[in-house]
Design a protein around this motif. Structure first.
Motif, PDB file in Angstrom:
ATOM      1  N   PRO A   1       0.895  -1.329  -0.006  1.00  0.00           N
ATOM      2  CA  PRO A   1       0.051   0.176  -0.208  1.00  0.00           C
ATOM      3  C   PRO A   1       0.847   1.275  -0.069  1.00  0.00           C
ATOM      4  CG  PRO A   1      -0.751  -1.691   1.587  1.00  0.00           C
ATOM      5  CD  PRO A   1       0.374  -2.026   0.955  1.00  0.00           C
ATOM      6  N   ARG A   2       2.154   1.127   0.562  1.00  0.00           N
ATOM      7  CA  ARG A   2       2.857   2.441   0.804  1.00  0.00           C
ATOM      8  C   ARG A   2       3.589   2.645  -0.634  1.00  0.00           C
ATOM      9  NH1 ARG A   2       5.993   1.993   6.427  1.00  0.00           N
ATOM     10  NH2 ARG A   2       3.974   2.467   7.638  1.00  0.00           N
ATOM     11  N   ILE A   3       3.764   1.526  -1.345  1.00  0.00           N
ATOM     12  CA  ILE A   3       4.478   1.840  -2.611  1.00  0.00           C
ATOM     13  C   ILE A   3       3.372   2.315  -3.623  1.00  0.00           C
ATOM     14  CG2 ILE A   3       5.401   0.580  -4.564  1.00  0.00           C
ATOM     15  CD1 ILE A   3       6.860  -1.436  -2.482  1.00  0.00           C
ATOM     16  N   VAL A   4       2.151   1.645  -3.530  1.00  0.00           N
ATOM     17  CA  VAL A   4       1.116   2.277  -4.442  1.00  0.00           C
ATOM     18  C   VAL A   4       0.878   3.879  -4.128  1.00  0.00           C
ATOM     19  CG1 VAL A   4      -1.368   1.997  -4.746  1.00  0.00           C
ATOM     20  CG2 VAL A   4       0.035   0.124  -4.892  1.00  0.00           C
ATOM     21  N   GLU A   5       0.715   4.046  -2.858  1.00  0.00           N
ATOM     22  CA  GLU A   5       0.826   5.566  -2.575  1.00  0.00           C
ATOM     23  C   GLU A   5       1.920   6.317  -3.228  1.00  0.00           C
ATOM     24  OE1 GLU A   5       1.468   7.681   1.680  1.00  0.00           O
ATOM     25  OE2 GLU A   5       0.197   6.295   1.876  1.00  0.00           O
ATOM     26  N   MET A   6       3.044   5.882  -3.222  1.00  0.00           N
ATOM     27  CA  MET A   6       3.931   6.441  -3.872  1.00  0.00           C
ATOM     28  C   MET A   6       4.030   6.880  -5.261  1.00  0.00           C
ATOM     29  SD  MET A   6       7.353   4.712  -1.884  1.00  0.00           S
ATOM     30  CE  MET A   6       8.573   5.494  -3.236  1.00  0.00           C
ATOM     31  N   LEU A   7       3.010   6.041  -6.013  1.00  0.00           N
ATOM     32  CA  LEU A   7       2.771   6.412  -7.480  1.00  0.00           C
ATOM     33  C   LEU A   7       1.693   7.426  -7.495  1.00  0.00           C
ATOM     34  CD1 LEU A   7       2.631   2.511  -8.337  1.00  0.00           C
ATOM     35  CD2 LEU A   7       4.287   4.201  -8.893  1.00  0.00           C
ATOM     36  N   HIS A   8       1.112   7.871  -6.652  1.00  0.00           N
ATOM     37  CA  HIS A   8       0.157   8.930  -6.744  1.00  0.00           C
ATOM     38  C   HIS A   8       0.843  10.112  -7.607  1.00  0.00           C
ATOM     39  CE1 HIS A   8      -2.936  11.778  -5.983  1.00  0.00           C
ATOM     40  NE2 HIS A   8      -3.548  11.059  -5.509  1.00  0.00           N
TER      41      HIS A   8
ATOM     42  N   ALA B   1       9.432   4.100  -6.971  1.00  0.00           N
ATOM     43  CA  ALA B   1       8.232   3.075  -6.644  1.00  0.00           C
ATOM     44  C   ALA B   1       8.043   2.048  -7.932  1.00  0.00           C
ATOM     45  CB  ALA B   1       6.898   3.844  -6.581  1.00  0.00           C
ATOM     46  N   ILE B   2       8.526   2.751  -9.133  1.00  0.00           N
ATOM     47  CA  ILE B   2       8.354   1.776 -10.177  1.00  0.00           C
ATOM     48  C   ILE B   2       9.357   0.807  -9.921  1.00  0.00           C
ATOM     49  CG2 ILE B   2       8.678   1.812 -12.689  1.00  0.00           C
ATOM     50  CD1 ILE B   2       6.731   4.488 -12.633  1.00  0.00           C
ATOM     51  N   PHE B   3      10.750   1.333  -9.713  1.00  0.00           N
ATOM     52  CA  PHE B   3      11.875   0.693  -9.558  1.00  0.00           C
ATOM     53  C   PHE B   3      11.571  -0.712  -8.847  1.00  0.00           C
ATOM     54  CE2 PHE B   3      15.471   4.290 -10.198  1.00  0.00           C
ATOM     55  CZ  PHE B   3      14.950   4.216 -11.599  1.00  0.00           C
ATOM     56  N   ILE B   4      10.953  -0.382  -7.695  1.00  0.00           N
ATOM     57  CA  ILE B   4      10.852  -1.652  -6.646  1.00  0.00           C
ATOM     58  C   ILE B   4       9.755  -2.378  -7.336  1.00  0.00           C
ATOM     59  CG2 ILE B   4       9.728  -1.986  -4.484  1.00  0.00           C
ATOM     60  CD1 ILE B   4      11.018   0.645  -3.479  1.00  0.00           C
ATOM     61  N   LEU B   5       8.590  -1.805  -7.746  1.00  0.00           N
ATOM     62  CA  LEU B   5       7.760  -2.925  -8.670  1.00  0.00           C
ATOM     63  C   LEU B   5       8.387  -3.738  -9.593  1.00  0.00           C
ATOM     64  CD1 LEU B   5       4.625  -0.561  -8.499  1.00  0.00           C
ATOM     65  CD2 LEU B   5       5.034  -2.548  -7.206  1.00  0.00           C
ATOM     66  N   ASP B   6       9.288  -3.250 -10.426  1.00  0.00           N
ATOM     67  CA  ASP B   6       9.826  -4.030 -11.529  1.00  0.00           C
ATOM     68  C   ASP B   6      10.763  -4.980 -11.046  1.00  0.00           C
ATOM     69  OD1 ASP B   6      10.772  -4.052 -14.336  1.00  0.00           O
ATOM     70  OD2 ASP B   6      12.797  -3.546 -13.466  1.00  0.00           O
ATOM     71  N   ASP B   7      11.416  -4.598 -10.090  1.00  0.00           N
ATOM     72  CA  ASP B   7      12.287  -5.793  -9.176  1.00  0.00           C
ATOM     73  C   ASP B   7      11.467  -6.946  -8.755  1.00  0.00           C
ATOM     74  OD1 ASP B   7      14.613  -4.851  -9.726  1.00  0.00           O
ATOM     75  OD2 ASP B   7      15.017  -3.767  -7.701  1.00  0.00           O
ATOM     76  N   LEU B   8      10.238  -6.435  -8.150  1.00  0.00           N
ATOM     77  CA  LEU B   8       9.210  -7.342  -7.798  1.00  0.00           C
ATOM     78  C   LEU B   8       8.786  -8.257  -8.797  1.00  0.00           C
ATOM     79  CD1 LEU B   8       7.548  -8.219  -5.106  1.00  0.00           C
ATOM     80  CD2 LEU B   8       5.767  -6.885  -6.092  1.00  0.00           C
ATOM     81  N   PHE B   9       8.316  -7.822  -9.892  1.00  0.00           N
ATOM     82  CA  PHE B   9       7.785  -8.354 -11.202  1.00  0.00           C
ATOM     83  C   PHE B   9       8.913  -9.348 -11.792  1.00  0.00           C
ATOM     84  CE2 PHE B   9       4.670  -4.887 -11.499  1.00  0.00           C
ATOM     85  CZ  PHE B   9       3.676  -5.612 -10.570  1.00  0.00           C
ATOM     86  N   GLU B  10      10.121  -8.868 -11.974  1.00  0.00           N
ATOM     87  CA  GLU B  10      11.257  -9.570 -12.321  1.00  0.00           C
ATOM     88  C   GLU B  10      11.642 -10.952 -11.654  1.00  0.00           C
ATOM     89  OE1 GLU B  10      15.707  -8.733 -14.052  1.00  0.00           O
ATOM     90  OE2 GLU B  10      14.427  -6.962 -13.396  1.00  0.00           O
ATOM     91  N   PHE B  11      11.844 -10.539 -10.336  1.00  0.00           N
ATOM     92  CA  PHE B  11      12.409 -11.483  -9.555  1.00  0.00           C
ATOM     93  C   PHE B  11      11.202 -12.526  -8.807  1.00  0.00           C
ATOM     94  CE2 PHE B  11      15.624  -8.575 -10.047  1.00  0.00           C
ATOM     95  CZ  PHE B  11      16.502  -9.228 -10.606  1.00  0.00           C
ATOM     96  N   ILE B  12      10.068 -12.102  -8.845  1.00  0.00           N
ATOM     97  CA  ILE B  12       9.076 -12.926  -7.967  1.00  0.00           C
ATOM     98  C   ILE B  12       7.851 -13.443  -9.060  1.00  0.00           C
ATOM     99  CG2 ILE B  12       7.419 -13.040  -6.259  1.00  0.00           C
ATOM    100  CD1 ILE B  12       9.235 -11.240  -4.694  1.00  0.00           C
ATOM    101  N   GLY B  13       7.712 -12.465  -9.766  1.00  0.00           N
ATOM    102  CA  GLY B  13       6.606 -12.656 -10.980  1.00  0.00           C
ATOM    103  C   GLY B  13       5.275 -12.190 -10.396  1.00  0.00           C
TER     104      GLY B  13
END
Length: 100
Positions: free
Chosen positions: A70-77, A88-100
């Motif tokens: 929720p905090r990361i989503v808030e950072m995208l506002h 925030a996009i960097f963090i989400l990119d790593d999440l999608f890349e390494f966890i799926g």
């Protein structure tokens, strides 16, 4: 993420001070710009640290992400700074890349 948010808030204050103050000379402006650069570097390192946690822990990071999500989503506002949204996009990119 608190560190990222506080750092970005500090950058906003410094930028506001730089643009609003008519009394600041070139040396003062240079000092403010240096502080802004340092804060931005701190934010980047914090986002990188979260990325490293995601990369090294993989799916085991998901319980942590459930709390941070929720905090990361808030950072995208849209009202957040471009830099905050970028991290925030960097963090989400790593999440999608390494966890799926």
């Amino acid at each position: 993420l608190k560190l990222l948010n506080k750092s970005q808030e500090h950058i906003l204050k410094l930028e506001s001070k730089r643009t609003k103050s008519e009394d600041i000379d070139e040396e003062g402006i240079a000092k403010l710009e240096q502080k802004i650069e340092e804060e931005d570097e701190l934010s980047l390192l914090a986002a990188d640290a979260i990325g490293v946690l995601i990369k090294t822990h993989g799916p085991d990071f998901l319980p942590v992400f459930e709390k941070l999500g929720p905090r990361i989503v808030e950072m995208l506002h849209p009202k957040r700074t471009v830099t905050t949204r970028k991290y925030a996009i960097f963090i989400l990119d790593d999440l999608f890349e390494f966890i799926g």
